[in-house]
Design a protein around this motif. Structure first.
Motif, mmCIF file in Angstrom:
data_model
loop_
_atom_site.group_PDB
_atom_site.id
_atom_site.type_symbol
_atom_site.label_atom_id
_atom_site.label_comp_id
_atom_site.label_asym_id
_atom_site.label_seq_id
_atom_site.Cartn_x
_atom_site.Cartn_y
_atom_site.Cartn_z
ATOM 1 N N PHE A 57 0.812 -1.219 0.000
ATOM 2 C CA PHE A 57 0.000 0.000 0.000
ATOM 3 C C PHE A 57 0.846 1.271 0.000
ATOM 4 C CE2 PHE A 57 -3.126 -3.008 1.909
ATOM 5 C CZ PHE A 57 -4.090 -2.893 0.918
ATOM 6 N N ARG A 58 2.114 1.146 0.358
ATOM 7 C CA ARG A 58 2.999 2.318 0.418
ATOM 8 C C ARG A 58 3.047 3.044 -0.925
ATOM 9 N NH1 ARG A 58 8.258 3.310 -0.829
ATOM 10 N NH2 ARG A 58 8.551 1.174 -1.570
ATOM 11 N N THR A 59 3.091 2.251 -2.021
ATOM 12 C CA THR A 59 3.179 2.877 -3.348
ATOM 13 C C THR A 59 2.000 2.520 -4.258
ATOM 14 O OG1 THR A 59 4.486 1.040 -4.222
ATOM 15 C CG2 THR A 59 5.709 2.872 -3.268
ATOM 16 N N ALA A 60 1.079 1.675 -3.787
ATOM 17 C CA ALA A 60 -0.058 1.269 -4.624
ATOM 18 C C ALA A 60 -0.911 2.474 -5.004
ATOM 19 C CB ALA A 60 -0.907 0.237 -3.888
ATOM 20 N N GLU A 61 -1.331 2.534 -6.266
ATOM 21 C CA GLU A 61 -2.182 3.644 -6.684
ATOM 22 C C GLU A 61 -3.605 3.497 -6.169
ATOM 23 O OE1 GLU A 61 -1.921 5.141 -10.577
ATOM 24 O OE2 GLU A 61 0.233 4.873 -10.738
ATOM 25 N N VAL A 62 -4.055 2.257 -6.025
ATOM 26 C CA VAL A 62 -5.421 2.013 -5.537
ATOM 27 C C VAL A 62 -5.462 0.759 -4.668
ATOM 28 C CG1 VAL A 62 -6.658 3.137 -7.440
ATOM 29 C CG2 VAL A 62 -5.998 0.741 -7.647
ATOM 30 N N THR A 63 -6.623 0.538 -4.051
ATOM 31 C CA THR A 63 -6.865 -0.640 -3.232
ATOM 32 C C THR A 63 -7.913 -1.509 -3.918
ATOM 33 O OG1 THR A 63 -6.454 0.665 -1.242
ATOM 34 C CG2 THR A 63 -7.596 -1.449 -0.953
ATOM 35 N N ALA A 64 -7.582 -2.775 -4.148
ATOM 36 C CA ALA A 64 -8.565 -3.726 -4.677
ATOM 37 C C ALA A 64 -9.339 -4.316 -3.509
ATOM 38 C CB ALA A 64 -7.873 -4.830 -5.465
#
Length: 391
Positions: A331-338
């Motif tokens: 999540f540190r660099t993820a653009e979104v959350t699935a």
């Protein structure tokens, strides 16, 4: 302080829901714990905000219920958002694959949303922490760091867990569970892959090398740019496939899509037998990558000295490189959350919780995740519009 609706979250979905309801004469309060509204909008698209995609369709979204997003997307299409952008005099341009960006700063989109909220009389309470939420027959009561607020309707637009340094939390999921809703397990999406120490060592020195590639995970595949990093792989093709990847899965990478590398190497062996195999492969790939692949497959030297079997082994590494990432950058660099709030409990037309009248969930907090390229913003606008029109 009593309102018609309180919206928790001053991101894209929350602000669009607020301005939509405000236009309809609703008294709306938007609460956010951040210092500034729309921060994810501001940093998106390299600071130019990839605000929509003209090719938006249901095929561009993941969800346990793939058809859920269709109604909202049909109700507010990219053309409607483009019209709003143009009314505000914001210049834009189209990049590859239907992606639309601001010519100038993404702050223009934030300012546009705030201007529309102001026209609709929306109240914005920033740096405000929500301590508790309760429901009564008349509506919802929020205890916050700025006191108590009440409203007939409550909209949860808190986003997902991606980029916690910008204030992302799991608050929206906790709130959903409080009201008896189930949450589809969340995971980082649109995120780079990481490799274990052994593979990182083999690829050491390739950081920054980029190629056009086709990347597959199961039956899903994407053909876009791929980037080697010091920790693993990134680039649009990798970010796209990461949304479909689960821990332990293998991905298959074609580093030269559209080329039969085995056939090309055999042809080169006939025409230029004294040529080094690295030189031949460098016609398709950056030289540093060609050298590394030859080392990894132990296929080196003059083409004349290499058998079909050796060339096939090298070609397989190029056209069908099978690799098992050790994980993602999270999540540190993820653009979104699935994942997110289970859509089975929501109305696809209004985003309202069926069993809790007056409670709505919109945007990224819901189990609807777009592909890279402006689709997640279009979901934010569309789901916000659907709820804002129902408040």
């Amino acid at each position: 302080m009593t309102y018609d609706a309180i919206i928790i979250g001053a991101g894209g979905a929350g602000l669009f829901c607020a301005l939509t309801a405000g236009r309809r004469g609703r008294r709306v309060l938007v609460i956010d714990h951040a210092k500034k509204p729309g921060e994810k909008i501001r940093i998106s698209g390299g600071g130019r905000c990839n605000f929509t995609n003209i090719h938006t369709s249901g095929k561009n979204f993941l969800s346990d219920n793939p058809r859920f997003c269709l109604s909202a997307l049909a109700g507010f299409q990219p053309s409607a958002f483009i019209a709003l952008v143009e009314r505000h005099g914001i210049q834009w341009h189209e990049k590859t694959l239907g992606q639309l960006f601001c010519d100038g700063s993404s702050q223009q989109i934030v300012d546009m949303l705030l201007s529309e909220c102001e026209k609709g009389g929306v109240t914005l309470a920033l740096e405000t922490e929500v301590k508790s939420v309760s429901k009564s027959e008349s509506g919802f009561t929020l205890e916050t760091s700025r006191g108590r607020f009440e409203a007939a309707s409550l909209v949860v637009a808190t986003g997902g867990k991606s980029i916690p340094k910008m204030g992302a939390t799991g608050f929206g999921y906790d709130l959903a569970r409080q009201f008896g809703l189930s949450v589809v397990p969340t995971r980082a999406a649109l995120v780079p892959f990481t490799f274990g120490p052994e593979l990182r060592e083999k690829l050491d020195g390739l950081s920054g090398v980029s190629v056009d590639a086709e990347v597959a995970c199961g039956k899903t595949r994407f053909a876009e740019a791929l980037l080697f990093t010091h920790r693993g792989l990134s680039g649009p093709a990798i970010l796209q496939i990461s949304s479909y990847w689960k821990e332990g899965d293998e991905i298959v990478v074609n580093l030269a899509p559209g080329h039969d590398v085995f056939a090309l190497l055999r042809e080169a062996r006939v025409n230029q037998p004294k040529q080094d195999v690295v030189t031949a492969l460098s016609r398709l790939l950056p030289k540093s990558l060609a050298e590394r692949l030859c080392e990894m497959t132990e296929v080196e030297g003059r083409l004349a000295d290499l058998s079909d079997k050796r060339l096939r082994a090298l070609a397989g590494q190029v056209n069908s490189w099978r690799v098992k990432p050790s994980g993602t950058e999270g999540f540190r660099t993820a653009e979104v959350t699935a994942g997110g709030v289970d859509t089975k409990q929501l109305s696809s037309k209004t985003m309202e919780v069926r069993d809790v009248p007056g409670l709505y969930f919109i945007g990224e907090v819901v189990d609807v995740t777009g592909h890279l390229g402006g689709f997640n913003f279009q979901w934010a606008w569309a789901s916000g519009y659907a709820a804002g029109g129902a408040l």
